[in-house]
Design an enzyme around this catalytic site. Structure first.
Site, PDB file in Angstrom:
ATOM      1  CG  ASP A 131      23.783  -5.428 -68.746  1.00  0.00           C
ATOM      2  OD1 ASP A 131      25.257  -5.671 -68.195  1.00  0.00           O
ATOM      3  OD2 ASP A 131      23.909  -5.331 -70.400  1.00  0.00           O
ATOM      4  CG  ASP A 159      24.757  -2.023 -66.711  1.00  0.00           C
ATOM      5  OD1 ASP A 159      25.853  -0.656 -67.919  1.00  0.00           O
ATOM      6  OD2 ASP A 159      25.665  -3.393 -67.082  1.00  0.00           O
ATOM      7  CE  LYS A 189      28.497  -0.858 -66.582  1.00  0.00           C
ATOM      8  NZ  LYS A 189      28.654  -1.829 -67.513  1.00  0.00           N
ATOM      9  CD  GLU A 208      28.423  -3.956 -72.057  1.00  0.00           C
ATOM     10  OE1 GLU A 208      28.708  -4.232 -73.029  1.00  0.00           O
ATOM     11  OE2 GLU A 208      27.672  -4.280 -70.795  1.00  0.00           O
ATOM     12  CD  GLU A 217      33.265  -7.503 -67.484  1.00  0.00           C
ATOM     13  OE1 GLU A 217      32.230  -7.049 -67.274  1.00  0.00           O
ATOM     14  OE2 GLU A 217      32.989  -8.502 -67.723  1.00  0.00           O
TER      15      GLU A 217
HETATM   16  O1  KIV Z   1      26.434  -5.491 -65.030  1.00  0.00           O
HETATM   17  C1  KIV Z   1      27.300  -5.505 -64.946  1.00  0.00           C
HETATM   18  O2  KIV Z   1      27.159  -6.378 -63.866  1.00  0.00           O
HETATM   19  C2  KIV Z   1      28.514  -5.371 -65.030  1.00  0.00           C
HETATM   20  C3  KIV Z   1      29.743  -5.254 -64.114  1.00  0.00           C
HETATM   21  C4  KIV Z   1      30.086  -6.701 -64.167  1.00  0.00           C
HETATM   22  C5  KIV Z   1      30.528  -4.049 -64.267  1.00  0.00           C
HETATM   23  O3  KIV Z   1      28.777  -4.498 -65.539  1.00  0.00           O
END
Ligand code: KIV
Length: 286
Positions: free
Chosen positions: A44, A83, A113, A115, A182
């Protein structure tokens, strides 16, 4: 052949580093595949590096699906991670499952993915329960940067480091196949990595993680200005691109481009016929 989750788990066991990079379009995905990258994250971060927003929050599900589809059809071997953007999994498990399914079914992502831990644990269980593998992401979680007091390192007190370890273990127990760490102190990330059986992928989390991820635009120097301390620039393409565009503009304005080798020809007899026809037409209109 597509990298499998079993192969990723084996890489951790063998101590073989996992390489992940973000990708948002066809050229990026092709370059990364050709370079032997293991995992492509359609992150994202696209909101910032592709769409020009100030944070990752505004990117929509439709925009993420569009980019994910492009990456999926442009890369063969790497695992493609969709994401989940802000707002697509925070409200309920049902929402989370519905949107994870869209990533897989409509865009062809291999995995998704999301968070956080806490409320995200139940989302992970629900999505994994629906048959979709999930990568976790803890430490600095940009979607909740305001809650975390800004874009800064996490887990820098004993209590916070302990909480990060608990979160990582909870994500593993909830069914995550890997977890991004992170902006976490290297020693804390190394401890988490040793404790977990699933791979950790670090970004600003030191060399002790099982793998590393960087944002495509950061590592290629496509973004100018200051970048976080964890970024290593492997090229400075922004300057090269600007110089090339400036040279093109100069050439067009001076007439140096295009040259005969950049143009198409027409046989002399066809050109003569064309010109004769034009003259006839001209005479007709006089
Ligand atoms: O969105 C993204 O690029 C990320 C990475 C920084 C891990 O979540």
């Amino acid at each position: 052949m597509k990298l499998t989750l079993t192969q990723l788990a084996d890489m951790k066991r063998r101590g073989e580093k996992i390489v992940m990079v973000t990708a948002y379009d066809a050229p990026g995905a092709r370059f990364a595949d050709a370079a032997g990258i293991d995992i492509l994250l359609v992150g994202d971060t696209a909101a910032m590096v592709v769409l020009g927003h100030e944070s990752t929050v505004p990117v929509s599900m439709e925009e993420m699906l569009f980019m994910t589809r492009t990456v999926v059809r442009s890369a063969e071997r790497p695992l493609v991670v969709g994401d989940m953007p802000f707002g697509t999994y925070q409200v309920s498990d049902d929402d989370a499952v519905r949107n994870a399914i869209r990533f897989v079914k409509e865009a062809g992502a291999d995995v998704v993915k999301l968070e956080g831990a806490g409320p995200s644990l139940s989302r992970v269980r629900a999505i994994v329960g629906a048959g979709i593998p999930v990568m976790g992401h803890i430490g600095l979680t940009p979607q909740s940067a305001t809650m975390l007091g800004g874009y800064k390192a996490q887990g820098r007190t004993a209590a916070k480091a302990r909480q990060l370890l608990r979160d990582a273990q909870a994500l593993e127990a909830a069914g995550c196949f890997a977890v991004v760490l992170e902006a976490v102190p290297a020693a804390v990330a190394a401890h988490i990595t040793e404790t977990l059986t699933i791979p950790t992928i670090g970004i600003g989390a030191g060399a002790g993680c099982d793998g590393q991820v960087l944002v495509y635009h950061d590592l290629l120097g496509l973004e100018e200005g200051t970048s976080p301390r964890f970024v290593k620039r492997y090229a400075s393409l922004a300057g090269e691109i600007r110089d090339a565009l400036r040279a093109y503009a100069d050439d067009v304005r001076s007439g140096a481009f295009p040259q005969p080798e950049h143009t198409y020809s027409i046989p002399d007899d066809e050109l003569a016929l064309f010109e004769a026809q034009l003259q006839e037409r001209g005479a007709e209109h006089e």
